[in-house]
Write a protein that holds these residues in place. Structure first.
Motif, short mmCIF file in Angstrom:
data_model
loop_
_atom_site.label_atom_id
_atom_site.label_comp_id
_atom_site.label_asym_id
_atom_site.label_seq_id
_atom_site.Cartn_x
_atom_site.Cartn_y
_atom_site.Cartn_z
N TYR A 108 0.89 -1.15 0.03
CA TYR A 108 0.11 0.06 -0.10
C TYR A 108 0.92 1.28 0.03
CZ TYR A 108 -3.47 -3.41 0.97
OH TYR A 108 -4.53 -4.58 1.14
N ALA A 109 2.08 1.06 -0.56
CA ALA A 109 3.04 2.24 -0.43
C ALA A 109 2.91 2.79 -1.83
CB ALA A 109 4.45 1.89 0.01
N ALA A 110 2.82 4.05 -2.03
CA ALA A 110 2.75 5.12 -3.27
C ALA A 110 4.23 5.76 -3.28
CB ALA A 110 1.67 6.37 -3.02
N PRO A 111 4.49 5.92 -4.48
CA PRO A 111 5.95 6.54 -4.82
C PRO A 111 6.01 7.72 -4.07
CG PRO A 111 4.62 5.67 -7.12
CD PRO A 111 3.62 5.63 -5.72
N SER A 112 5.06 8.58 -3.75
CA SER A 112 5.28 9.72 -3.10
C SER A 112 5.37 9.60 -1.68
CB SER A 112 4.13 10.90 -3.34
OG SER A 112 3.00 10.29 -2.94
N ASP A 113 5.27 8.30 -1.14
CA ASP A 113 5.14 8.27 0.41
C ASP A 113 6.60 8.33 1.09
OD1 ASP A 113 2.42 7.75 0.24
OD2 ASP A 113 2.68 5.50 0.69
N LYS A 114 7.72 8.48 0.44
CA LYS A 114 8.84 8.33 0.87
C LYS A 114 9.29 10.07 1.16
CE LYS A 114 13.90 7.81 -0.20
NZ LYS A 114 14.77 7.19 -1.12
N ASP A 115 8.79 11.00 0.16
CA ASP A 115 8.90 12.42 0.35
C ASP A 115 7.94 12.53 1.46
OD1 ASP A 115 10.79 12.39 -1.66
OD2 ASP A 115 9.24 12.94 -3.01
N LEU A 116 6.81 12.13 1.67
CA LEU A 116 5.86 12.62 2.68
C LEU A 116 6.40 12.21 4.09
CD1 LEU A 116 2.96 13.78 3.18
CD2 LEU A 116 2.27 11.42 3.13
N ARG A 117 6.97 10.79 4.07
CA ARG A 117 7.61 10.63 5.46
C ARG A 117 8.77 11.45 5.91
NH1 ARG A 117 8.93 5.92 4.10
NH2 ARG A 117 11.22 6.31 3.95
N GLN A 118 9.60 11.72 5.01
CA GLN A 118 10.76 12.92 5.00
C GLN A 118 10.48 13.88 5.69
OE1 GLN A 118 13.87 11.35 4.93
NE2 GLN A 118 14.39 13.30 6.04
#
Length: 846
Positions: A473-483
């Motif tokens: 359920y991980a979107a490509p944009s999730d990494k930036d959101l988490r950071q």
């Protein structure tokens, strides 16, 4: 009215009444003068505003607009078709009853689908179920809410085209020919070629299946007659649309979609002959392969990007935010609903293609049970549509089709091909329900087929359950959101400290992970909720069919009523997620998107007005936003089919900041953000070259690449660069003359007038975009040749003396296309009246 006739007509009147009631209730605010807040319609309004203002002042729409990309034809914006007779009247006042938008779209789609199902031989209530399922499948409300209005109208006419062709194949030659002409013409008339293309794919599949069946029955004469009449109807439909097709065919050749660029790049593998670049065509809307399960479970990938439309009032991400920051729960949940719900691979996604759980089950039942020649062509067309929708996710096949399937390389967003299974699934579902409840099959055989369909559907659910537990359920944009969350917490907690320690950094990263993990849980719950929902709807449908087979329900109409009701609740319930009463706004609120900013007011105070603007503060970027075009002549704007030579100028010069090119485009103002206030501000460019000027000399480039390379360093005030193909037209070099002058007298979009005076022959550059189809130049009323200069502008040698120079946009394709449209339309109306009279007499005898 004769009682027998009334008994035949009455069910259809009931159906039309239901379609009218459902569409009216669904879009009730439209009757109160409210409008949908459509983003793309707002974009179109910016593109079209100058044409509206021109019509208000001069009484007709122009064929050319100056408001965006330094000038382009209006054929796909607001086309001022001068015809007197057309089929547009039938669409506006007959088929849609003059209903407000978007009520008219969904009423039309329901009626046209119902027409198809009746021609296929299904009973009215089965047809009602299928019509509502087709009309309210989620793709339709999604394209409506974003403002793709012509696309939606084209989709609405798809079933009518197939129904009309099918009438021909049923040996109803007169009415079949008339209606095929009408509805093929009508779908082309809406000017959304891609949907018309997919409709023709379905019509071709239908025709091949018919020809095979007729050949097996040795009905060769029927094949020839019906085929000839279908071709005749198609030819007439093209004639009726001459005013659309001819100018647009010219225009497309010069656009990105026509692959027009003359520049030769190193990446020729990405180029298509006469079409879009492959990467551009497949970038938007390549449906994921597992994402295709949205046909039965809409939010398997979260639904759409807009979390506010997908997530509930309480979210796990909001809970994590509240726990970690102390933010009030309600506020945290509201913030969490701004996160993207969709987590698939498409870069922009407004919502899934959902056909209905019950429709999907009935489609499976149709595959194992229906005995009809329709089954195989429907299956083939639906499978082909799904394959096309996968786009770059199935490159081996789709890249080949893109290169070799006729016309296909002019389209982008391959997921649009899902309209084929959208209609195909419903068609086979209706046939399945019709034959299951009203066929002559023994009930023991019905039970076997129902069990088989249930087992297959169970297998699909096993796969879905496996996906439910295996997805991350991980979107490509999730990494930036988490950071972003981690960095935000670090900045907050590190106030007063010079260097955050490892413990603080670990806490911040843990916070970011907690919020994103909560978001993943929210997405998982969307999948799980819709999976359970689909199971319940399908289980209820199976139960109704089983009770009928086991004689627990004595009449098929009782089972049918339950299934029609369940299917409608299923489809309408999901459609409501993507467009509902909350999406309507007052017209004045819609117009507020174009309210003048301080920058606009400042620019409008410049009374010369004949200049261009570059909006660097545009919300979507200067070349993807038409707000500036609403108020000014812009060198940017928005159009999915801009002129290719201008796109080359954008890519090779404007995005690189070549001020000399901005000057030659007469860019007098730059709109930028004021760093102090954040508001748009207008900055004057004193070096803009104006509408026209004489150059001291010109250089000849050997090809387009050389011309663009010279433009990199060219002083456009004093010099011009001309492709070698135009060297003869350019003539000799201009002679020095310090007294020479040239000025704009009047610009009426389709007619631009200049005045020149010089003692020696000169060469003039006009800050107007070069377009080879329709622009004629005149010096003192005498037609004169002109050429392309500086890759994108117009230029011509001007003799010594005082002269009036005119450019007139008078495309023969519009003039002759209008005449053809009028004559073919008149002939069609004569044929329509004759066909109706013949059918009336035949029905009266019967």
């Amino acid at each position: 009215m004769n009682k027998a006739v009334w008994n035949k007509v009455f069910p259809h009147l009931i159906a039309i009444g239901i379609f009218l009631a459902v569409s009216s209730i669904f879009f009730l605010p439209a009757f109160n003068g409210m409008v949908l807040n459509q983003e793309d319609t707002a974009g179109w309004r910016g593109m079209a505003q100058q044409s509206f203002e021109f019509r208000e002042k001069h009484g007709h729409y122009p064929l050319w607009t100056n408001s965006m990309f330094s000038g382009m034809p209006t054929y796909q914006i607001v086309f001022g078709k001068p015809y007197a007779v057309s089929i547009g009247f039938l669409h506006k006042y007959v088929f849609t009853l003059g209903l407000p938008e978007p009520v008219s779209y969904f009423f039309l789609a329901s009626v046209m689908a119902y027409f198809l199902f009746i021609v296929m031989g299904v009973r009215p209530w089965v047809g009602i179920m299928g019509a509502l399922a087709f009309a309210y499948a989620t793709y339709n409300p999604i394209v409506t809410i974003v403002g793709h209005n012509t696309k939606m109208i084209c989709i609405a006419y798809m079933p009518a085209v197939l129904a009309s062709v099918l009438l021909l194949y049923q040996k109803k030659y007169v009415i079949g020919t008339v209606l095929t002409t009408l509805f093929v013409a009508m779908i082309i008339w809406q000017n959304h070629v891609q949907i018309a293309y997919y409709t023709m794919i379905m019509a071709l599949a239908l025709s091949v299946a018919f020809a095979i069946r007729a050949a097996r029955n040795k009905e060769y004469k029927h094949i020839i007659v019906s085929g000839a009449l279908a071709l005749l109807a198609g030819a007439f439909a093209i004639g009726i649309n001459a005013i659309n097709l001819w100018p647009i065919n010219e225009f497309v050749k010069e656009t990105m979609r026509g692959g027009r660029s003359e520049l030769v790049s190193g990446n020729q593998a990405n180029k298509s002959k006469g079409g879009l670049d492959r990467d551009y065509a497949f970038y938007y809307g390549s449906y994921g392969i597992t994402e295709t399960f949205t046909l039965i479970v809409p939010r398997i990938y979260g639904g759409g990007l807009n979390g506010a439309k997908e997530f509930g009032e309480q979210t796990k991400a909001g809970e994590a935010l509240s726990e970690q920051t102390g933010m009030p729960e309600e506020q945290a949940d509201e913030y969490a609903r701004s996160f993207p719900a969709y987590w698939g691979k498409q870069p922009s996604h407004s919502g899934p293609t959902y056909l209905g759980a019950i429709i999907c089950f009935l489609f499976i039942l149709g595959l194992v049970y229906v005995k009809s020649w329709h089954k195989w062509w429907i299956l083939a067309a639906a499978a082909f549509g799904i394959l096309l929708s996968w786009g770059k996710n199935l490159p081996g096949i789709n890249y080949f089709l893109f290169d070799y399937l006729p016309v296909y390389n002019k389209f982008r967003a391959p997921s649009m091909a899902m309209v084929i299974p959208q209609l195909g699934f419903v068609m086979l579902a209706c046939l399945a329900l019709q034959q299951f409840l009203f066929g002559t099959e023994d009930k023991k055989e019905l039970w076997k087929k129902l069990r088989l369909a249930t087992f297959i559907t169970g297998g699909v659910f096993v796969i879905l359950i496996a996906l439910y537990f295996s997805f991350d359920y991980a979107a490509p944009s999730d990494k930036d959101l988490r950071q972003n969350f981690a960095n935000g917490m670090m900045q907050q907690m590190a106030q007063g400290q010079q260097q955050p320690g490892p413990e603080l950094q670990q806490r911040a990263e843990s916070f970011g992970r907690a919020v994103v993990n909560g978001l993943h849980e929210d997405r998982k719950s969307l999948f799980g909720g819709d999976l359970l929902r689909a199971f319940i709807f399908i289980a209820c449908t199976i139960a109704l069919l089983a009770l009928y087979v086991k004689d627990k329900i004595k009449t098929p109409y009782a089972a049918l009523a339950g299934i029609v009701l369940l299917s409608s609740i299923d489809i309408l319930g999901v459609a409501w997620r993507y467009v509902n009463h909350k999406d309507f706004v007052e017209p004045v609120d819609f117009e507020n998107a174009f309210a003048s900013t301080p920058a606009d007011i400042k620019i409008k105070a410049d009374t010369t007005r004949q200049f261009r603007v570059f909006d660097q503060a545009a919300a979507n970027g200067p070349f993807s936003d038409s707000r500036a075009s609403y108020h000014h002549n812009s060198i940017g704007g928005y159009s999915p089919a801009k002129l290719a030579l201008y796109q080359d100028i954008i890519d090779s010069q404007l995005v690189k900041g070549n001020t000399s090119v901005y000057n030659m485009l007469n860019t007098k103002y730059f709109i930028v953000r004021d760093p102090a206030t954040g508001q748009p501000d207008a900055q004057l460019n004193p070096n803009a070259l104006g509408n026209c000027w004489f150059v001291k000399g010109f250089r000849i480039a050997k090809n387009a690449n050389d011309e663009m390379a010279i433009l990199n360093t060219l002083n456009t005030r004093d010099s011009a660069v001309i492709d070698a193909r135009f060297e003869k037209t350019a003539g000799t070099q201009p002679l020095p003359d310090s007294t020479a002058s040239i000025r704009l007298v009047e610009n009426l979009n389709d007619k631009v007038t200049y005045q020149s005076e010089s003692a020696q022959p000169q060469f003039a550059v006009f800050s107007e975009v070069y377009y080879p189809y329709g622009w004629d130049a005149y010096i003192d009323g005498k037609k004169t040749d002109y050429c392309r200069v500086n890759y994108a502008l117009r230029g011509m040698p001007v003799p010594a003396g005082k002269h009036t120079i005119e450019f007139r946009f008078e495309p023969r394709s519009v003039i002759l296309g209008d005449k053809l449209t009028q004559w073919f339309s008149i002939l069609f109306y004569i044929g329509l009246i004759a066909g109706l009279v013949i059918e009336f007499r035949r029905a009266k005898k019967a």
